[in-house]
Design a protein around this motif. Sequence first.
Motif, PDB file in Angstrom:
ATOM      1  N   GLY A  15       0.808  -1.210   0.000  1.00 49.87           N
ATOM      2  CA  GLY A  15       0.000   0.000   0.000  1.00 49.87           C
ATOM      3  C   GLY A  15       0.841   1.259   0.000  1.00 49.87           C
ATOM      4  N   THR A  16       1.855   1.306   0.862  1.00 50.20           N
ATOM      5  CA  THR A  16       2.739   2.468   0.910  1.00 50.20           C
ATOM      6  C   THR A  16       3.498   2.630  -0.395  1.00 50.20           C
ATOM      7  OG1 THR A  16       3.008   2.336   3.314  1.00 50.20           O
ATOM      8  CG2 THR A  16       4.729   3.492   2.093  1.00 50.20           C
ATOM      9  N   ARG A  17       3.976   1.528  -0.940  1.00 49.27           N
ATOM     10  CA  ARG A  17       4.688   1.592  -2.222  1.00 49.27           C
ATOM     11  C   ARG A  17       3.783   2.164  -3.313  1.00 49.27           C
ATOM     12  NH1 ARG A  17       9.071  -0.445  -4.604  1.00 49.27           N
ATOM     13  NH2 ARG A  17       9.641  -1.730  -2.811  1.00 49.27           N
ATOM     14  N   THR A  18       2.552   1.677  -3.383  1.00 46.08           N
ATOM     15  CA  THR A  18       1.614   2.161  -4.397  1.00 46.08           C
ATOM     16  C   THR A  18       1.320   3.636  -4.211  1.00 46.08           C
ATOM     17  OG1 THR A  18       0.603  -0.048  -4.473  1.00 46.08           O
ATOM     18  CG2 THR A  18      -0.640   1.749  -5.458  1.00 46.08           C
ATOM     19  N   LEU A  19       1.183   4.070  -2.965  1.00 49.87           N
ATOM     20  CA  LEU A  19       0.966   5.485  -2.677  1.00 49.87           C
ATOM     21  C   LEU A  19       2.132   6.326  -3.181  1.00 49.87           C
ATOM     22  CD1 LEU A  19      -0.576   7.788  -1.192  1.00 49.87           C
ATOM     23  CD2 LEU A  19       0.633   7.101   0.895  1.00 49.87           C
ATOM     24  N   LEU A  20       3.347   5.932  -2.835  1.00 43.93           N
ATOM     25  CA  LEU A  20       4.525   6.706  -3.225  1.00 43.93           C
ATOM     26  C   LEU A  20       4.709   6.739  -4.736  1.00 43.93           C
ATOM     27  CD1 LEU A  20       7.064   5.589  -0.475  1.00 43.93           C
ATOM     28  CD2 LEU A  20       5.740   7.704  -0.595  1.00 43.93           C
ATOM     29  N   GLU A  21       4.396   5.658  -5.400  1.00 40.75           N
ATOM     30  CA  GLU A  21       4.573   5.594  -6.854  1.00 40.75           C
ATOM     31  C   GLU A  21       3.564   6.449  -7.600  1.00 40.75           C
ATOM     32  OE1 GLU A  21       4.506   1.416  -7.650  1.00 40.75           O
ATOM     33  OE2 GLU A  21       6.652   1.155  -7.222  1.00 40.75           O
ATOM     34  N   ASN A  22       2.526   6.916  -6.908  1.00 46.67           N
ATOM     35  CA  ASN A  22       1.489   7.716  -7.564  1.00 46.67           C
ATOM     36  C   ASN A  22       1.423   9.159  -7.088  1.00 46.67           C
ATOM     37  OD1 ASN A  22      -0.458   5.964  -9.402  1.00 46.67           O
ATOM     38  ND2 ASN A  22       0.221   4.665  -7.711  1.00 46.67           N
ATOM     39  N   ILE A  23       2.277   9.522  -6.150  1.00 45.52           N
ATOM     40  CA  ILE A  23       2.300  10.904  -5.680  1.00 45.52           C
ATOM     41  C   ILE A  23       3.022  11.775  -6.706  1.00 45.52           C
ATOM     42  CG2 ILE A  23       3.340  12.429  -3.958  1.00 45.52           C
ATOM     43  CD1 ILE A  23       2.656  10.414  -1.838  1.00 45.52           C
ATOM     44  N   PRO A  24       2.432  12.920  -7.081  1.00 52.86           N
ATOM     45  CA  PRO A  24       3.079  13.810  -8.054  1.00 52.86           C
ATOM     46  C   PRO A  24       4.205  14.611  -7.408  1.00 52.86           C
ATOM     47  CG  PRO A  24       1.069  14.815  -7.249  1.00 52.86           C
ATOM     48  CD  PRO A  24       1.149  13.450  -6.603  1.00 52.86           C
ATOM     49  N   VAL A  25       4.799  15.504  -8.169  1.00 51.33           N
ATOM     50  CA  VAL A  25       5.810  16.413  -7.625  1.00 51.33           C
ATOM     51  C   VAL A  25       5.141  17.330  -6.609  1.00 51.33           C
ATOM     52  CG1 VAL A  25       7.391  18.298  -8.174  1.00 51.33           C
ATOM     53  CG2 VAL A  25       7.187  16.335  -9.719  1.00 51.33           C
ATOM     54  N   LEU A  26       5.769  17.471  -5.454  1.00 50.45           N
ATOM     55  CA  LEU A  26       5.206  18.269  -4.370  1.00 50.45           C
ATOM     56  C   LEU A  26       6.090  19.478  -4.078  1.00 50.45           C
ATOM     57  CD1 LEU A  26       4.262  15.424  -1.828  1.00 50.45           C
ATOM     58  CD2 LEU A  26       2.901  16.320  -3.727  1.00 50.45           C
ATOM     59  N   THR A  27       5.439  20.571  -3.695  1.00 52.52           N
ATOM     60  CA  THR A  27       6.153  21.759  -3.240  1.00 52.52           C
ATOM     61  C   THR A  27       5.484  22.260  -1.966  1.00 52.52           C
ATOM     62  OG1 THR A  27       4.761  23.196  -4.613  1.00 52.52           O
ATOM     63  CG2 THR A  27       6.846  22.448  -5.570  1.00 52.52           C
ATOM     64  N   GLY A  28       6.124  23.189  -1.299  1.00 55.34           N
ATOM     65  CA  GLY A  28       5.524  23.763  -0.101  1.00 55.34           C
ATOM     66  C   GLY A  28       5.811  22.936   1.130  1.00 55.34           C
ATOM     67  N   LYS A  29       4.795  22.790   1.994  1.00 57.03           N
ATOM     68  CA  LYS A  29       4.952  22.086   3.267  1.00 57.03           C
ATOM     69  C   LYS A  29       4.150  20.792   3.253  1.00 57.03           C
ATOM     70  CE  LYS A  29       5.246  24.257   7.076  1.00 57.03           C
ATOM     71  NZ  LYS A  29       4.966  25.052   8.309  1.00 57.03           N
ATOM     72  N   VAL A  30       4.801  19.727   3.710  1.00 54.56           N
ATOM     73  CA  VAL A  30       4.204  18.386   3.696  1.00 54.56           C
ATOM     74  C   VAL A  30       4.243  17.797   5.096  1.00 54.56           C
ATOM     75  CG1 VAL A  30       4.350  16.067   2.718  1.00 54.56           C
ATOM     76  CG2 VAL A  30       4.976  18.043   1.307  1.00 54.56           C
ATOM     77  N   LEU A  31       3.143  17.167   5.499  1.00 59.54           N
ATOM     78  CA  LEU A  31       3.090  16.444   6.763  1.00 59.54           C
ATOM     79  C   LEU A  31       2.911  14.958   6.483  1.00 59.54           C
ATOM     80  CD1 LEU A  31       2.891  16.387   9.888  1.00 59.54           C
ATOM     81  CD2 LEU A  31       0.404  16.605   9.624  1.00 59.54           C
ATOM     82  N   ASP A  32       3.843  14.155   6.971  1.00 58.49           N
ATOM     83  CA  ASP A  32       3.735  12.693   6.929  1.00 58.49           C
ATOM     84  C   ASP A  32       3.088  12.272   8.243  1.00 58.49           C
ATOM     85  OD1 ASP A  32       4.048   9.946   6.942  1.00 58.49           O
ATOM     86  OD2 ASP A  32       6.233   9.976   6.819  1.00 58.49           O
ATOM     87  N   PHE A  33       1.803  11.918   8.183  1.00 59.25           N
ATOM     88  CA  PHE A  33       1.064  11.570   9.400  1.00 59.25           C
ATOM     89  C   PHE A  33       1.220  10.081   9.682  1.00 59.25           C
ATOM     90  CE2 PHE A  33      -2.336  10.063  11.952  1.00 59.25           C
ATOM     91  CZ  PHE A  33      -2.637  11.083  12.824  1.00 59.25           C
ATOM     92  N   GLY A  34       1.638   9.746  10.908  1.00 62.98           N
ATOM     93  CA  GLY A  34       1.853   8.348  11.271  1.00 62.98           C
ATOM     94  C   GLY A  34       3.037   7.793  10.505  1.00 62.98           C
ATOM     95  N   CYS A  35       4.173   8.446  10.678  1.00 57.31           N
ATOM     96  CA  CYS A  35       5.323   8.205   9.792  1.00 57.31           C
ATOM     97  C   CYS A  35       5.952   6.830   9.943  1.00 57.31           C
ATOM     98  CB  CYS A  35       6.380   9.286  10.003  1.00 57.31           C
ATOM     99  SG  CYS A  35       7.160   9.283  11.638  1.00 57.31           S
ATOM    100  N   GLY A  36       5.698   6.138  11.063  1.00 58.37           N
ATOM    101  CA  GLY A  36       6.355   4.849  11.255  1.00 58.37           C
ATOM    102  C   GLY A  36       7.866   5.013  11.240  1.00 58.37           C
ATOM    103  N   TYR A  37       8.563   4.120  10.562  1.00 60.02           N
ATOM    104  CA  TYR A  37      10.019   4.242  10.493  1.00 60.02           C
ATOM    105  C   TYR A  37      10.478   5.189   9.386  1.00 60.02           C
ATOM    106  CZ  TYR A  37       9.523   0.349   7.109  1.00 60.02           C
ATOM    107  OH  TYR A  37       9.142  -0.467   6.069  1.00 60.02           O
TER     108      TYR A  37
END
Length: 203
Positions: A44-66
């Motif tokens: 699931g995490t891999r699929t999420l990361l492979e589909n996220i576009p280019v990001l700018t600004g401020k990002v929050l990783d909620f429940g970051c785990g390791y």
Amino acid sequence: MDHYFTNNPNLKSNINELKVRIKNQEYQFLTDNGVFSKKGLDFGTRTLLENIPVLTGKVLDFGCGYGPIGIYIKKNNDCNVDMIDINERCLDLARQNAIKNKVDVNIFKSDIYSEVNDNYDYIITNPPIRVGKEMLYSILMNAKNYLNINGELWLVINKAQGAKSLVKDLEKVYEVEIITKNKGFYIIRAISNWQVVKCLLKL
């Protein structure tokens, strides 16, 4: 029974090092007992990361785990990344993994949004499903309060975990788009425009 979103300092440690390839880039992650997906990057995490576009600004990783989400995002985008979790062991691993992967991120402990004082352009999460529906919905629905105007909540959830009903409920609060479906996993983008509506109501 302990879950990855709880703290148990008495849980025996068993550090494991993973070598992970995401989009033809190598990463190294330390994992341990008591953290989510300790044996390898979950699909699931891999699929999420492979589909996220280019990001700018401020990002929050909620429940970051390791740390795979926040570390990947910082490695591949010109943005500021905050990473939060309630689990002390996860936070310690995430800090070590940020150093291992040579990224500059801000990692801190927060019980849901209790220590979050900023607003973000993106909140990214593979949410902790096992916390139960009430807390899960609190995490996802309240994310809008920590997003800038037209900020985006990105998440992954499995069909078997209630993806279809979650989409319908998210649509009451956000503009929702299903980015892709892969082996039962839904990648969802929920755009917050509530701040615009709030401003218009004050006119």
